[in-house]
Design a protein around this motif. Structure first.
Motif, PDB file in Angstrom:
ATOM      1  N   MET A 210     -81.653 -31.156-100.407  1.00  0.00           N
ATOM      2  CA  MET A 210     -83.016 -31.336 -99.955  1.00  0.00           C
ATOM      3  C   MET A 210     -83.802 -32.230-100.913  1.00  0.00           C
ATOM      4  SD  MET A 210     -84.819 -30.763 -97.445  1.00  0.00           S
ATOM      5  CE  MET A 210     -85.594 -29.538 -96.483  1.00  0.00           C
ATOM      6  N   GLN A 211     -83.486 -32.146-102.181  1.00  0.00           N
ATOM      7  CA  GLN A 211     -84.154 -32.973-103.190  1.00  0.00           C
ATOM      8  C   GLN A 211     -84.001 -34.464-102.868  1.00  0.00           C
ATOM      9  OE1 GLN A 211     -85.719 -31.487-105.804  1.00  0.00           O
ATOM     10  NE2 GLN A 211     -86.268 -33.250-107.032  1.00  0.00           N
ATOM     11  N   ALA A 212     -82.796 -34.866-102.458  1.00  0.00           N
ATOM     12  CA  ALA A 212     -82.550 -36.273-102.133  1.00  0.00           C
ATOM     13  C   ALA A 212     -83.389 -36.707-100.941  1.00  0.00           C
ATOM     14  CB  ALA A 212     -81.073 -36.503-101.857  1.00  0.00           C
ATOM     15  N   ASN A 213     -83.546 -35.832 -99.951  1.00  0.00           N
ATOM     16  CA  ASN A 213     -84.372 -36.171 -98.786  1.00  0.00           C
ATOM     17  C   ASN A 213     -85.817 -36.395 -99.198  1.00  0.00           C
ATOM     18  OD1 ASN A 213     -82.178 -35.933 -97.119  1.00  0.00           O
ATOM     19  ND2 ASN A 213     -82.742 -33.941 -96.330  1.00  0.00           N
ATOM     20  N   ASN A 214     -86.336 -35.520-100.048  1.00  0.00           N
ATOM     21  CA  ASN A 214     -87.723 -35.677-100.500  1.00  0.00           C
ATOM     22  C   ASN A 214     -87.899 -36.965-101.282  1.00  0.00           C
ATOM     23  OD1 ASN A 214     -88.355 -33.224 -99.353  1.00  0.00           O
ATOM     24  ND2 ASN A 214     -88.167 -32.092-101.251  1.00  0.00           N
ATOM     25  N   GLN A 215     -86.949 -37.260-102.146  1.00  0.00           N
ATOM     26  CA  GLN A 215     -87.007 -38.499-102.931  1.00  0.00           C
ATOM     27  C   GLN A 215     -86.978 -39.708-102.001  1.00  0.00           C
ATOM     28  OE1 GLN A 215     -87.270 -38.651-106.279  1.00  0.00           O
ATOM     29  NE2 GLN A 215     -87.239 -40.880-106.365  1.00  0.00           N
ATOM     30  N   ARG A 216     -86.093 -39.685-101.012  1.00  0.00           N
ATOM     31  CA  ARG A 216     -85.981 -40.793-100.064  1.00  0.00           C
ATOM     32  C   ARG A 216     -87.279 -40.950 -99.277  1.00  0.00           C
ATOM     33  NH1 ARG A 216     -81.838 -39.186 -97.027  1.00  0.00           N
ATOM     34  NH2 ARG A 216     -83.180 -38.390 -95.394  1.00  0.00           N
ATOM     35  N   GLN A 217     -87.891 -39.847 -98.866  1.00  0.00           N
ATOM     36  CA  GLN A 217     -89.132 -39.927 -98.107  1.00  0.00           C
ATOM     37  C   GLN A 217     -90.264 -40.516 -98.946  1.00  0.00           C
ATOM     38  OE1 GLN A 217     -89.345 -35.863 -96.875  1.00  0.00           O
ATOM     39  NE2 GLN A 217     -88.035 -36.212 -95.088  1.00  0.00           N
ATOM     40  N   ILE A 218     -90.291 -40.191-100.218  1.00  0.00           N
ATOM     41  CA  ILE A 218     -91.298 -40.783-101.108  1.00  0.00           C
ATOM     42  C   ILE A 218     -91.073 -42.292-101.216  1.00  0.00           C
ATOM     43  CG2 ILE A 218     -92.061 -40.904-103.517  1.00  0.00           C
ATOM     44  CD1 ILE A 218     -91.558 -37.820-103.589  1.00  0.00           C
ATOM     45  N   VAL A 219     -89.822 -42.703-101.351  1.00  0.00           N
ATOM     46  CA  VAL A 219     -89.511 -44.137-101.407  1.00  0.00           C
ATOM     47  C   VAL A 219     -89.915 -44.803-100.093  1.00  0.00           C
ATOM     48  CG1 VAL A 219     -87.640 -45.826-101.568  1.00  0.00           C
ATOM     49  CG2 VAL A 219     -87.691 -43.885-103.125  1.00  0.00           C
TER      50      VAL A 219
END
Length: 61
Positions: A1-10
């Motif tokens: 889930m952390q990767a999804n949040n990071q990707r959404q911020i990008v």
């Protein structure tokens, strides 16, 4: 889930302000260039989710 949040911020950083525009295909390419392996449909779903939450707004013009 952390990767999804990071990707959404990008993604939010990559989406330009009006009047400039970006397509889902362009966002997918830009994410690939930053090392995120994500498909077009995922980008489309995430953009829609952000719109539904009122985080971003876009026009179909």
């Amino acid at each position: 889930m952390q990767a999804n949040n990071q990707r959404q911020i990008v993604m939010l950083e990559l989406i330009p302000t009006a009047p400039r525009r970006v397509t889902a295909n362009m966002l997918t390419d830009m994410l690939h260039n930053r090392g995120y392996e994500v498909g077009l449909r995922t980008v489309q779903r995430e953009v829609k989710a952000m719109c539904d939450m009122g985080v971003i707004w876009f026009s179909y013009r």
